[in-house]
Design an enzyme around this catalytic site. Structure first.
Site, PDB file in Angstrom:
ATOM      1  N   GLY A 119       0.796  -1.223   0.000  1.00  0.00           N
ATOM      2  CA  GLY A 119       0.000   0.000   0.000  1.00  0.00           C
ATOM      3  C   GLY A 119       0.830   1.275   0.000  1.00  0.00           C
TER       4      GLY A 119
ATOM      5  N   GLY B 208      -3.673  20.816  -0.839  1.00  0.00           N
ATOM      6  CA  GLY B 208      -3.711  19.789  -1.871  1.00  0.00           C
ATOM      7  C   GLY B 208      -5.108  19.638  -2.444  1.00  0.00           C
TER       8      GLY B 208
ATOM      9  N   GLY C 234      -6.140  17.852  -4.714  1.00  0.00           N
ATOM     10  CA  GLY C 234      -6.175  16.624  -5.506  1.00  0.00           C
ATOM     11  C   GLY C 234      -7.467  15.900  -5.175  1.00  0.00           C
TER      12      GLY C 234
ATOM     13  N   ILE D  27      -8.184  13.577  -2.778  1.00  0.00           N
ATOM     14  CA  ILE D  27      -8.562  13.513  -1.367  1.00  0.00           C
ATOM     15  C   ILE D  27      -8.933  14.901  -0.848  1.00  0.00           C
ATOM     16  CG2 ILE D  27      -7.684  13.024   0.968  1.00  0.00           C
ATOM     17  CD1 ILE D  27      -6.086  10.705  -0.240  1.00  0.00           C
ATOM     18  N   GLY D  28      -8.116  15.911  -1.190  1.00  0.00           N
ATOM     19  CA  GLY D  28      -8.361  17.267  -0.692  1.00  0.00           C
ATOM     20  C   GLY D  28      -9.702  17.808  -1.149  1.00  0.00           C
TER      21      GLY D  28
ATOM     22  N   GLU E  86     -12.382  15.990  -2.259  1.00  0.00           N
ATOM     23  CA  GLU E  86     -13.517  15.217  -1.703  1.00  0.00           C
ATOM     24  C   GLU E  86     -13.769  15.619  -0.251  1.00  0.00           C
ATOM     25  OE1 GLU E  86     -13.587  11.053  -4.304  1.00  0.00           O
ATOM     26  OE2 GLU E  86     -13.055  10.930  -2.194  1.00  0.00           O
TER      27      GLU E  86
ATOM     28  N   HIS F  61     -35.447   8.710 -22.139  1.00  0.00           N
ATOM     29  CA  HIS F  61     -35.753  10.132 -21.935  1.00  0.00           C
ATOM     30  C   HIS F  61     -36.572  10.296 -20.665  1.00  0.00           C
ATOM     31  CE1 HIS F  61     -36.875  14.261 -22.690  1.00  0.00           C
ATOM     32  NE2 HIS F  61     -38.134  13.911 -22.486  1.00  0.00           N
TER      33      HIS F  61
HETATM   34  C1  LIG Z   1      -9.017   9.017   1.707  1.00  0.00           C
HETATM   35  C2  LIG Z   1      -8.936   8.013   0.578  1.00  0.00           C
HETATM   36  C3  LIG Z   1     -10.036   7.801  -0.226  1.00  0.00           C
HETATM   37  C4  LIG Z   1      -9.961   6.886  -1.265  1.00  0.00           C
HETATM   38  N1  LIG Z   1     -11.082   6.715  -2.037  1.00  0.00           N
HETATM   39  C5  LIG Z   1     -11.039   5.842  -3.075  1.00  0.00           C
HETATM   40  C6  LIG Z   1     -12.191   5.632  -3.878  1.00  0.00           C
HETATM   41  O1  LIG Z   1     -13.235   6.233  -3.668  1.00  0.00           O
HETATM   42  N2  LIG Z   1     -12.090   4.762  -4.894  1.00  0.00           N
HETATM   43  C7  LIG Z   1     -10.930   4.088  -5.169  1.00  0.00           C
HETATM   44  O2  LIG Z   1     -10.892   3.302  -6.130  1.00  0.00           O
HETATM   45  N3  LIG Z   1      -9.832   4.253  -4.407  1.00  0.00           N
HETATM   46  C8  LIG Z   1      -9.863   5.118  -3.374  1.00  0.00           C
HETATM   47  N4  LIG Z   1      -8.761   5.276  -2.582  1.00  0.00           N
HETATM   48  C9  LIG Z   1      -7.554   4.499  -2.908  1.00  0.00           C
HETATM   49  C10 LIG Z   1      -7.668   3.058  -2.352  1.00  0.00           C
HETATM   50  O3  LIG Z   1      -8.022   3.125  -1.001  1.00  0.00           O
HETATM   51  C11 LIG Z   1      -6.323   2.356  -2.524  1.00  0.00           C
HETATM   52  O4  LIG Z   1      -5.977   2.346  -3.900  1.00  0.00           O
HETATM   53  C12 LIG Z   1      -6.367   0.907  -2.028  1.00  0.00           C
HETATM   54  O5  LIG Z   1      -6.857   0.865  -0.730  1.00  0.00           O
HETATM   55  C13 LIG Z   1      -4.958   0.293  -2.102  1.00  0.00           C
HETATM   56  O6  LIG Z   1      -4.981  -1.019  -1.588  1.00  0.00           O
HETATM   57  P1  LIG Z   1      -3.602  -1.765  -1.237  1.00  0.00           P
HETATM   58  O7  LIG Z   1      -3.951  -3.168  -0.948  1.00  0.00           O
HETATM   59  O8  LIG Z   1      -2.609  -1.478  -2.273  1.00  0.00           O
HETATM   60  O9  LIG Z   1      -3.090  -1.049   0.079  1.00  0.00           O
HETATM   61  P2  LIG Z   1      -3.611  -1.156   1.604  1.00  0.00           P
HETATM   62  O10 LIG Z   1      -5.058  -1.466   1.696  1.00  0.00           O
HETATM   63  O11 LIG Z   1      -3.119   0.082   2.248  1.00  0.00           O
HETATM   64  O12 LIG Z   1      -2.848  -2.410   2.180  1.00  0.00           O
HETATM   65  C14 LIG Z   1      -1.466  -2.421   2.427  1.00  0.00           C
HETATM   66  C15 LIG Z   1      -1.217  -3.187   3.707  1.00  0.00           C
HETATM   67  O13 LIG Z   1       0.164  -3.489   3.800  1.00  0.00           O
HETATM   68  C16 LIG Z   1       0.550  -3.388   5.157  1.00  0.00           C
HETATM   69  N5  LIG Z   1       2.010  -3.240   5.181  1.00  0.00           N
HETATM   70  C17 LIG Z   1       2.749  -2.173   4.757  1.00  0.00           C
HETATM   71  N6  LIG Z   1       4.076  -2.421   4.891  1.00  0.00           N
HETATM   72  C18 LIG Z   1       4.174  -3.673   5.410  1.00  0.00           C
HETATM   73  C19 LIG Z   1       5.270  -4.498   5.763  1.00  0.00           C
HETATM   74  N7  LIG Z   1       6.537  -4.113   5.582  1.00  0.00           N
HETATM   75  N8  LIG Z   1       5.021  -5.722   6.308  1.00  0.00           N
HETATM   76  C20 LIG Z   1       3.747  -6.166   6.457  1.00  0.00           C
HETATM   77  N9  LIG Z   1       2.670  -5.418   6.124  1.00  0.00           N
HETATM   78  C21 LIG Z   1       2.871  -4.195   5.607  1.00  0.00           C
HETATM   79  C22 LIG Z   1      -0.211  -2.190   5.650  1.00  0.00           C
HETATM   80  O14 LIG Z   1      -0.307  -2.169   7.067  1.00  0.00           O
HETATM   81  C23 LIG Z   1      -1.563  -2.381   4.958  1.00  0.00           C
HETATM   82  O15 LIG Z   1      -2.468  -3.102   5.748  1.00  0.00           O
HETATM   83  C24 LIG Z   1      -8.780   6.167  -1.514  1.00  0.00           C
HETATM   84  C25 LIG Z   1      -7.677   6.347  -0.690  1.00  0.00           C
HETATM   85  C26 LIG Z   1      -7.737   7.256   0.349  1.00  0.00           C
HETATM   86  C27 LIG Z   1      -6.540   7.441   1.248  1.00  0.00           C
HETATM   87  N1  LIG Z   2     -12.406   8.802  -5.625  1.00  0.00           N
HETATM   88  C1  LIG Z   2     -11.287   8.121  -5.704  1.00  0.00           C
HETATM   89  O1  LIG Z   2     -11.137   7.210  -6.510  1.00  0.00           O
HETATM   90  C2  LIG Z   2     -10.144   8.437  -4.796  1.00  0.00           C
HETATM   91  C3  LIG Z   2     -10.353   9.197  -3.653  1.00  0.00           C
HETATM   92  C4  LIG Z   2      -9.257   9.498  -2.871  1.00  0.00           C
HETATM   93  C5  LIG Z   2      -8.009   9.030  -3.201  1.00  0.00           C
HETATM   94  N2  LIG Z   2      -7.845   8.284  -4.314  1.00  0.00           N
HETATM   95  C6  LIG Z   2      -6.500   7.837  -4.710  1.00  0.00           C
HETATM   96  O2  LIG Z   2      -5.522   8.303  -3.804  1.00  0.00           O
HETATM   97  C7  LIG Z   2      -4.503   8.973  -4.523  1.00  0.00           C
HETATM   98  C8  LIG Z   2      -3.877  10.023  -3.665  1.00  0.00           C
HETATM   99  O3  LIG Z   2      -4.759  11.124  -3.505  1.00  0.00           O
HETATM  100  P1  LIG Z   2      -4.199  12.527  -3.053  1.00  0.00           P
HETATM  101  O4  LIG Z   2      -5.346  13.482  -3.108  1.00  0.00           O
HETATM  102  O5  LIG Z   2      -3.420  12.388  -1.815  1.00  0.00           O
HETATM  103  O6  LIG Z   2      -3.143  12.844  -4.180  1.00  0.00           O
HETATM  104  P2  LIG Z   2      -3.262  13.662  -5.539  1.00  0.00           P
HETATM  105  O7  LIG Z   2      -2.021  13.413  -6.278  1.00  0.00           O
HETATM  106  O8  LIG Z   2      -4.574  13.396  -6.204  1.00  0.00           O
HETATM  107  O9  LIG Z   2      -3.316  15.180  -5.110  1.00  0.00           O
HETATM  108  C9  LIG Z   2      -2.284  15.841  -4.428  1.00  0.00           C
HETATM  109  C10 LIG Z   2      -2.467  17.318  -4.667  1.00  0.00           C
HETATM  110  O10 LIG Z   2      -1.618  18.024  -3.768  1.00  0.00           O
HETATM  111  C11 LIG Z   2      -1.044  19.095  -4.480  1.00  0.00           C
HETATM  112  N3  LIG Z   2       0.157  19.517  -3.756  1.00  0.00           N
HETATM  113  C12 LIG Z   2       1.389  18.942  -3.743  1.00  0.00           C
HETATM  114  N4  LIG Z   2       2.214  19.629  -2.925  1.00  0.00           N
HETATM  115  C13 LIG Z   2       1.488  20.648  -2.410  1.00  0.00           C
HETATM  116  C14 LIG Z   2       1.777  21.705  -1.508  1.00  0.00           C
HETATM  117  N5  LIG Z   2       2.975  21.851  -0.973  1.00  0.00           N
HETATM  118  N6  LIG Z   2       0.803  22.567  -1.199  1.00  0.00           N
HETATM  119  C15 LIG Z   2      -0.433  22.444  -1.738  1.00  0.00           C
HETATM  120  N7  LIG Z   2      -0.767  21.464  -2.599  1.00  0.00           N
HETATM  121  C16 LIG Z   2       0.184  20.578  -2.937  1.00  0.00           C
HETATM  122  C17 LIG Z   2      -0.794  18.529  -5.860  1.00  0.00           C
HETATM  123  O11 LIG Z   2      -0.614  19.539  -6.812  1.00  0.00           O
HETATM  124  C18 LIG Z   2      -2.104  17.767  -6.078  1.00  0.00           C
HETATM  125  O12 LIG Z   2      -3.112  18.606  -6.566  1.00  0.00           O
HETATM  126  C19 LIG Z   2      -5.201   9.480  -5.767  1.00  0.00           C
HETATM  127  O13 LIG Z   2      -4.291   9.670  -6.826  1.00  0.00           O
HETATM  128  C20 LIG Z   2      -6.184   8.416  -6.067  1.00  0.00           C
HETATM  129  O14 LIG Z   2      -5.586   7.429  -6.887  1.00  0.00           O
HETATM  130  C21 LIG Z   2      -8.890   7.988  -5.118  1.00  0.00           C
END
Ligand SMILES: Cc1cc2nc3c(=O)[nH]c(=O)nc-3n(C[C@H](O)[C@H](O)[C@H](O)COP(=O)(O)OP(=O)(O)OC[C@H]3O[C@@H](n4cnc5c(N)ncnc54)[C@H](O)[C@@H]3O)c2cc1C
Ligand SMILES: NC(=O)c1ccc[n+]([C@@H]2O[C@H](COP(=O)([O-])OP(=O)(O)OC[C@H]3O[C@@H](n4cnc5c(N)ncnc54)[C@H](O)[C@@H]3O)[C@@H](O)[C@H]2O)c1
Length: 488
Positions: free
Chosen positions: A142, A178, A180, A182-183, A185, A453
């Protein structure tokens, strides 16, 4: 120290790791899932699900405030921060609970708790208690939030998304850094829930938007609702007695302002969790940023001598497409191959699809315009069409008539290539378009499909007609479509 040998070791029990474990078990008996932190996945605990729960509360507040548009009077919208957070956390716990329940199907002897790191290409040290050797290893560790060092001046008021979902109640104010995914949403949701927010970016980016036209409309629409400066001049951040105090140039007035917020929310990107794996002992090739080089169809890493490794990488850990559905697909491909090292197969990858749950929603389908330009080599092969939602029938009915849909297709073949959009509930339209792209449909094929429609997809039909005209495959769109009714 315990020693153990397994067929496949999966590092990380997140969405990618869980799908990997299940897939590997189809061909291997001894598959070990190693997790350093909490079970439950990032998506369910601090990602996709709690963020959408917060957005759902914000949307309820917004609907109530907008009810007057329809002649429906709502006396006053009163946000009960404790109740909002209680529902967010309650439902979040239910989602996490579901993951934990499904994990019980994994036998205890196939799970191991502890931080894993490489001590040799085939050997992992897990915590200080176990050494695991494995024929093949899947890295599914992750990612985590990352921020620039100067944010540390906010001290204990510097927070990330994980912290938001632990709040007992809503704060009075949050400065979001940010704009992006997350910021935007979280920032829009907090603003709709009555939290005073300002959102600061660098370089002008808004969400994942690439099209200048769509980005400009997004800038205007979001700014009409909450303060967003995508290219901000923030001069100072300091921890003050009241919270975190920022000095910045206000976008609208050009004045230098000093304002105090309860928190600074860092939403400035995420970094893959590969830096604590001691990858220098794994024998694999790393990019400049320390991420393993890998093949996106087999998820297989490359050894430093260029040969194929027994190590695979899936999900956010590889930094390629950090989205949930991609993490699951990658986990399956990686594990299928990890369990069949003598029969590596390319996995099927879906077309790019991304959705941002702001309002209006943002979505992209297919490669970005820039990647398409690169792929088509500047041969002027790409036609663009589009439609505004400002006057679209169903969007007007719902009072959500904002945004724009940009569509791309290939000249000559008329093949649909992709789209970027900002508009009402476009999560659904984005799926239709992704399915059309998967089916390699032409714009004419798409126009031959049924359109009910009055629906938002009638707007899509208008955009497709515009694209078809620009492909010189259909008549120019000069006026409202006479034969299709008031929906387009
Ligand atoms: C706020 C937010 C909103 C999001 N919303 C969306 C969305 O709406 N739609 C979407 O498609 N995606 C969304 N995402 C992105 C999505 O959550 C991630 O792409 C997805 O969860 C990644 O899954 P993963 O299995 O790669 O990582 P994770 O689910 O993070 O799993 C990684 C695991 O590895 C473990 N780990 C790390 N290092 C080690 C180690 N050395 N040894 C053992 N274990 C370890 C961690 O503890 C963790 O449990 C969002 C992300 C965030 C942060
Ligand atoms: N709806 C979804 O599918 C969803 C929701 C949340 C997260 N995610 C996943 O998580 C990933 C990470 O999301 P994220 O929002 O952290 O990353 P992001 O890359 O989408 O956005 C980061 C933002 O921070 C800005 N930034 C960088 N440095 C800055 C600074 N010093 N000051 C102000 N702004 C700065 C960047 O220009 C960019 O706009 C996404 O790329 C996406 O793949 C997906």
């Amino acid at each position: 120290m315990q020693k153990r040998h397994v067929d496949v070791a999966v590092i990380g029990a997140g969405s990618a790791g869980l799908s990997a474990w299940h897939m590997a078990r189809k061909s291997a008996d001894d598959v070990l899932l190693i997790e350093a932190g909490e079970y439950g996945t990032t998506c369910a605990r601090v990602g996709c699900m709690p963020s959408k729960l917060l957005i759902a509360a914000a949307d309820a507040a917004h609907r109530a405030r907008q009810a007057g548009t329809f002649g429906v009077k709502v006396a006053e919208v009163d946000i009960d921060g404790e109740a909002v957070m209680a529902r967010v956390k309650g439902e979040r716990d239910r989602f996490v609970g579901n993951v934990l329940k499904s994990m019980k199907r994994i036998p205890e002897d196939q799970r191991l708790r502890g931080h894993a790191r490489f001590i040799q290409p085939h050997t992992l040290q897990v915590g200080d208690h176990t050494q695991v050797t494995a024929n093949a290893i899947v890295i599914a560790t992750g990612s985590r939030a990352t921020w620039p060092g100067f944010f540390e001046a906010a001290e204990d008021r510097l927070i990330i998304n994980d912290d938001v979902f632990e709040w007992e109640t809503l704060p009075e104010s949050v400065a979001v850094f940010g704009p992006g995914v997350i910021g935007l949403e979280l920032g829009q949701a907090l603003s709709r829930l009555g939290v005073r927010t300002r959102t600061f970016g660098v370089g002008g980016a808004i969400g994942p938007l690439q099209s200048d036209k769509v980005r400009e409309i997004a800038d205007e629409l979001f700014n009409a609702e909450f303060y967003l400066d995508p290219d901000a001049d923030v001069q100072k951040i300091e921890r003050s007695t009241e919270g975190v105090t920022l000095t910045f140039v206000e976008r609208t007035t050009g004045k230098v302002l000093t304002e105090t917020f309860d928190y600074l929310l860092a939403a400035t990107g995420r970094q893959p969790n590969v830096d604590k794996l001691a990858l220098e002992n794994a024998g694999i090739e790393l990019s400049e940023r320390g991420v393993p080089s890998f093949n996106r169809f087999t998820m297989q890493c490359a050894n430093t001598d260029g040969s194929a490794s027994h190590i695979f990488i899936a999900g956010d850990a590889n930094q390629a497409v950090p989205l949930l559905h991609e993490a699951i697909t990658e986990g399956q491909i990686a594990a299928r191959n990890a369990a069949n090292l003598n029969d590596i197969k390319a996995g099927r990858r879906n077309v790019p699809l991304a959705i941002v749950f702001t309002e209006p929603q943002m979505a992209s389908v297919g490669d970005s315009r820039a990647s398409l330009e690169a792929r088509f080599g500047g041969c002027d092969c790409i036609a663009e069409g589009g439609v505004s939602f400002d006057d679209q029938g169903r969007a007007v009915v719902m009072g959500e008539n904002h945004g724009y849909l940009a569509l791309y297709a290939e000249h000559g073949s008329g093949q649909f290539l992709g789209a970027e959009m900002l508009g009402p509930r476009v999560e659904h339209m984005a799926h239709l378009l992704a399915w059309a792209l998967e089916q390699k449909m032409t714009v004419s094929d798409m126009l031959a499909m049924p359109f009910y429609h009055p629906v938002l997809e009638e707007g899509l039909r208008s955009g497709l007609r515009d694209l078809n005209a620009n492909l010189q495959l259909g008549p120019a769109v000069t006026e409202r479509c006479m034969e299709c009714g008031p929906g387009d």
